[in-house]
Structure formats: C-alpha cells, structure tokens
Design an enzyme around this catalytic site. Sequence first.
Site: not given
Lengths: 304, 304
Positions: B176, B244
Amino acid sequence: MKIAFIGLGIMGRPMALNLLRGGHELIVWARRAESMRPLLDVGAQAADSPAAAATDADLVISMVADAPDVEEVMLGAKGVVDALPLRDADAAPLVAVDMSTIAPAAARSIAARLGERGIAFLDAPVSGGEVGAIAGSLSIMVGGDVAAFARAQPALACLGSRVLHIGASGAGQVTKAANQILTGVGVLAVAEALNFAACSGVDAGRVREALLGGFAASRILENHGQRMLERKFAPGFKAWMHQKDLNIVLQSAHQLGVYTPLSAATAQLFNALVGNGQGDDDSIAVLKLLESLSGAAGAVGDAA
Amino acid sequence: MKIAFIGLGIMGRPMALNLLRGGHELIVWARRAESMRPLLDVGAQAADSPAAAATDADLVISMVADAPDVEEVMLGAKGVVDALPLRDADAAPLVAVDMSTIAPAAARSIAARLGERGIAFLDAPVSGGEVGAIAGSLSIMVGGDVAAFARAQPALACLGSRVLHIGASGAGQVTKAANQILTGVGVLAVAEALNFAACSGVDAGRVREALLGGFAASRILENHGQRMLERKFAPGFKAWMHQKDLNIVLQSAHQLGVYTPLSAATAQLFNALVGNGQGDDDSIAVLKLLESLSGAAGAVGDAA
C-alpha cells in the site's frame, strides 16, 4: 514527394529508410559522409550540404542532436536558407520539419527566423525511440502552421503511427517536454516504489503485480518495472538523453517562471547517474543509484 | 461466517454492508453509536465493545483511521484480546484482519503481540476508495500467515475484486505504501506536466491526449488528468489522506534508511496543500498549488 533528410544517426537512418519505402524521393546529408552510405545503397541521393539537399526539395526534415545543430543546418553557412536563391521561382514555398528534441523557445526562434525567409518551420519531436523509428510507429507531436502540417503529412505518415498537430510553433516541443517530465519522473517513481518494497523485505515483483491492478498502473510500471525486476539495464533510452531532456524542461521552466519540483528532483538523480559514468545505461539505471543510497533487506528482482 | 466488524466510517460502512449481502453474520462496533444504525437496520447485531464483538466471531475486521486506533481496538481495554477468556474453548483460533492504512512496522508489531495471544493478524489495506468500497471492487493487498489468509478469503472476496496475498506480516502495508508513492508522485507529476504545458501557452488537453499514446500513459494521466482539465477538485481521495500516507512512507524510509527523493518532494507539496486549508480537496488540488507558484500564459483546462 522530394524530401531532403538531414541527420542520419540512430533515429534518422531508419526514419529515412521508411521514407524511401513509402515511395518518396530522398536527398540526404549527414555530417559524416559514411553515415549516408546505407541510404545511397538503397536509392537515396547524396548532397554535399543542407543547402544542396534543399535546393530541389519539397520538404526538409532534420533529425539531429540539439538546438545548435538545428540552427546550423537550417540557418548556418550552406544551411537550408542558402538554398533559397537557387530554388525554382515557381516552386511551392519550402516546409522544414525538425524532429529533434530541442527547447520550445529555440524551436520558436528558429521558426521565426525561417519564417522571415519564407520557409514554414514545424517542430515535430518524436517518442518511441529506435524501435519506433525502425517500425515507423513513432508518436509525432507537431507545432506550427496547419497548412504546412498538411503538406508534411504524407512524409510524417511514413514515420509514425500517431501524428498529432498540437498547436502553434513550439507546441510540439512543449508536448515532448511534458512527455519527458512524465517519463523521467515516472521511471524514478517506479524505481523508488520497487526499491522501497525490496528494502522493506517484500518481493518487488509481487508488489508490481498488485499495483498494476489499480490507480498506480502505468506503462512505465508495466514495461520499465519489469525490466527493473529482470535487472536489464541495457538501453532502450539512454540516461544521458533523459538528462538532456530534463535540462530542456528546467531551462524552459526557468525562463517562464514555472514551478517544477519533481522535474528538478529527478534531474538531480540523472545528473548523478551520468556523473557516475552510467549515462549509457537505460534510464531505469536510476534504480541502481537508489539502491546504492539505501540500506537494503533485499533487492528488486530477488525472488520472494 | 460470523464476522466482527469494527469501524463504520466512509469506507467501513459500505464494506460491512457488502459482507451482509454476501451472506455473512455481522456483529458491529463503532466508536460513535449512530454509525452502527444503518447496519443494524439491515440485520447486523450491535456490540458494546470490540471485545464483545469478537467473543463469538470467526473473524474480526477493522477499518479505522490510523495505527493507534488499530492498537486500541485490538490490544486496548475492551479490545479484541479481551474476548479471549470469554470465547468457547473449542472455537477455532481467531483471525483478525486490519484493512486500515497504517505503517508496516506498526502492523508487524501488532501482529507479533496478537500472535503471542494466539490471534493470527493480517494486514490487508485497500485501494479503490469509497467507490470501490461501495461496489465491492477494492484492491486488497494482504500480508501475514497464509493459513489465516485462506480463512479470511470468503470475507475478503465480498469486499474486493482483486485480493492478493503479497507476503509475510507487513507486506500488505508495504505494498500500500508503494502504491501511495506511485499515486502521490503520479498525481503531482501529471499536474506538473499539464501546468508546464499551460504555462507555455499550449492546450493541456491536447498534450494529455498526445501523451496517452506513449510511455507517459498511466491511469492517473487518464483519470486524474481529465479531472484536472475539468477543474473538478471535489474528492475522490482527500489530500490530507494522501499527506498521511506519504508520511507513513517517509517514516518507514527513515527507519529503514531508504532513499526516497520523490516521495519526500511530493510530501512537501501535500504538507503545503493541507497547510493552506485545502486538505479536504481531492489530491489533484496540487495543481492549484503549482499554478499559484507559476507564471502562467494559460491555465490547465483553457480551450486551445
């Protein structure tokens, strides 16, 4: 059509051959006489200067290294402009197409100076590399006058499978520069992502496979990513050429005052790669540079 | 299968619905009781803590914001581990699947601590966003024990169309992170290339069209590039979430000593975007930031 073709290097030679195969009459000139030989063997005529090549031509095409070369063959001594007094007064105005990759500002300047002499100039850089030049499947991005573009079309159709008129003079080079931003940054980003995975102890091949299914998918992840996994660093597209093209981007951005943070960061890596003597490697060799700067639990290409 | 589902936000709620539709029995818990309501209306049971949700479950799935939230619902007071003394002694060992995007090192640490208590933990972050969550077409990247992955498969198959086991614990989060490198850098690179073209006075839409035919082609140039041309800055994927995720990349790179120059440069732009109050825009809003820093002959989206 009678075409003067100037510059017979890795790209120019197969392009000229495709024009001959397309039934065009070809007059060639190259700085090194021996570069002309393979073309003369298959029916091209030799000229002893760009001016001589252009004298009887309908169209001039140049495929040389950089802006000073284009200036010289077009506007220098015995350049294309020197053909003008020798041309038939009834001949249609000459169209010159430069297919080299040079700065947009240089292309516009050359176009303006040739325009003053009655020569229409198109900037028509290509992508697709030597493979595309040989196959006649180049992508050709054209800037300049639409009527001149229409006249050049029969020749360009022999060279590329995708020939697009983008806009006014310089627009072809701007498009090529944008292409080099995306491919330069793209190659480095794929190297960075795969190296990050390998350094994290994860099989980079498996990661590539997963990412090809989502928004991270790109032709570079597919093609260049696979070559990184196979560690095939032979060109392809040489790193020093990408360095040159990113310099065109940065110089243009400097002149226009355009903020280009990723091009700037990427150019630094290509500078380092070329400085380290790896300029003749494919641009995917940025992976080796990242690896040399990273603590690695594993390398890209390691099996799971 | 009896599934405890923890976290019912923008992503979690449609995912939980898809599990119900897939015929699974669902016990839900969310920090805010009102988030549970839509699920209870269609047949889910409510629990008053993660521990209560997990007591009779075969599988626990969490979809929360960040690593501290995962730690809390798994290992905190009334967390999943607190269900262990209450579970049927004959029940199969519990499998916990966290589908949030958190740091690989945090996922490995949680996996290790849950493993000591006999709970198999999978890190299974997703890509595809709210649209993919609703459609059940997420891409799911899984790290952890293969046997636990096999047990979770029937649930994951309801949530994603592409469910890949990548490797050992943490490998899903590493994948990811690699995805967020390519998408974050990719969005900024497309913005940079289109802005460069527009600032050079060239129609960015025409440039995008030309580049889609070559090595610059990517799903981001296709999808996000089109939205940039239409100047549709509504999310999609919010800029603060990309900020983030890039921070996860940079923190991991810091810990491992991995050189990630483009992620670092891109994270700076996302910092600035969020700092400028545009964090709730789609991540393509990096284009507006580049424009505000550039002298423009034209803007992306202007007609030719």
